[in-house]
Scaffold this active site. Structure first.
Site, short mmCIF file in Angstrom:
data_model
loop_
_atom_site.label_atom_id
_atom_site.label_comp_id
_atom_site.label_asym_id
_atom_site.label_seq_id
_atom_site.Cartn_x
_atom_site.Cartn_y
_atom_site.Cartn_z
N GLU A 43 0.84 -1.20 0.00
CA GLU A 43 0.00 0.00 0.00
C GLU A 43 0.88 1.25 0.00
O GLU A 43 1.89 1.31 0.68
CB GLU A 43 -0.88 -0.02 1.25
CG GLU A 43 -1.76 1.19 1.44
CD GLU A 43 -2.50 1.18 2.77
OE1 GLU A 43 -3.55 1.83 2.86
OE2 GLU A 43 -2.02 0.50 3.72
N LYS A 109 -9.73 2.45 -2.05
CA LYS A 109 -9.89 1.81 -0.74
C LYS A 109 -11.27 2.09 -0.17
O LYS A 109 -11.68 3.24 0.00
CB LYS A 109 -8.80 2.32 0.20
CG LYS A 109 -8.70 1.59 1.53
CD LYS A 109 -7.50 2.11 2.31
CE LYS A 109 -7.28 1.38 3.62
NZ LYS A 109 -6.09 1.91 4.34
N CYS A 143 -5.34 -3.02 2.69
CA CYS A 143 -5.06 -2.95 4.13
C CYS A 143 -6.29 -3.11 5.03
O CYS A 143 -6.75 -4.22 5.26
CB CYS A 143 -4.31 -1.65 4.42
SG CYS A 143 -3.34 -1.71 5.96
#
Length: 258
Positions: A43, A109, A143
């Protein structure tokens, strides 16, 4: 093709230094000697996990994406990882799925890390991404998304491989090492998590713990602490065999988020 060859790079990331990171990443990737289908980076691989989006964000097609395009063409492989993107006066933690021909897909995300103030800087994504590579269906996420099984639920066998790119701190590494196998078993899919190593600019230590877990929860690859560039293969035949022997997904609860 029944086998997918994957190269993961558990990298040290230089804090907020795009040029130095791209130089280091390119140098380390040049040591790849075998043919690979997919190269996975962490990331925010060009900056580290920073809230300094105004000072570091790039436009689509900017320096980092051009670098990804060069690497994808060089290795004749997909290159993926997330970076900071500015679009329509908004900032995104955006994963880019860069193909060797220069075409790409993107994923923003979905779950922003409120504890780190990410939700006050970046805009949340709304759409899941499923891409195909060599007859594999792949779902890439970022993540914190790992903590939300509803978002990652493999309804109707949407994917064969769940891929997580991360900057996951060592202080919560037990959660990382627990959730990745759980996602693999409950979704009957391979799961690959690629994390960074070392301290970031906030003196938060990252222990890596990048891994690949098969649909039965067995470890294909695992590496703590050190920077590591590693290539391994996963088998579609084994995946199909597991799903046929244990057809659990057909009994899963059906639901939609929207």
């Amino acid at each position: 093709m029944s086998v997918l060859k994957i190269t993961t790079f558990q990298a040290y990331i230089f804090w907020e230094n795009i040029d130095k990171n791209l130089q280091n990443l390119g140098l380390k990737l040049s040591s790849i000697r075998e043919k690979t289908d997919l190269i996975i980076l962490p990331e925010m691989f060009s900056t580290g996990f920073t809230m300094n989006a105004p000072g570091l964000a790039e436009e689509m097609g900017g320096k980092t994406m051009e670098w990804m395009k060069v690497q994808a063409k060089k290795f004749e492989a997909v290159v993926t990882g997330s970076l900071i993107i500015r679009e329509n006066d908004q900032y995104y933690n955006r994963l880019i799925w860069m193909r060797p021909d220069g075409t790409y897909e993107k994923y923003d995300k979905r779950h922003l890390f409120g504890l780190g103030k990410e939700d006050s800087v970046y805009r949340s994504g709304k759409d899941k991404l499923i891409v195909e590579l060599n007859d594999w269906k792949i779902c890439p996420v970022i993540c914190y998304d790992l903590r939300f099984p509803v978002w990652l639920r493999n309804n109707n066998i949407d994917y064969d491989l769940l891929l997580i790119v991360a900057n996951w701190p060592e202080k919560r590494s037990l959660h990382w090492r627990t959730l990745i196998p759980a996602r693999a078993v409950e979704n009957q899919a391979y799961v690959v998590g690629v994390n960074r190593v070392g301290h970031d600019g906030n003196e938060i230590y990252h222990s890596g713990d990048s891994m690949c877990i098969d649909p039965n929860g067995k470890t294909v690859y695992y590496k703590p602490n050190d920077e590591d560039l590693y290539t391994f293969s996963i088998s579609k035949d084994e995946l199909i065999k597991t799903r046929r022997a244990f057809p659990f997904l057909k009994d899963a609860d059906k639901f939609d988020l929207f």
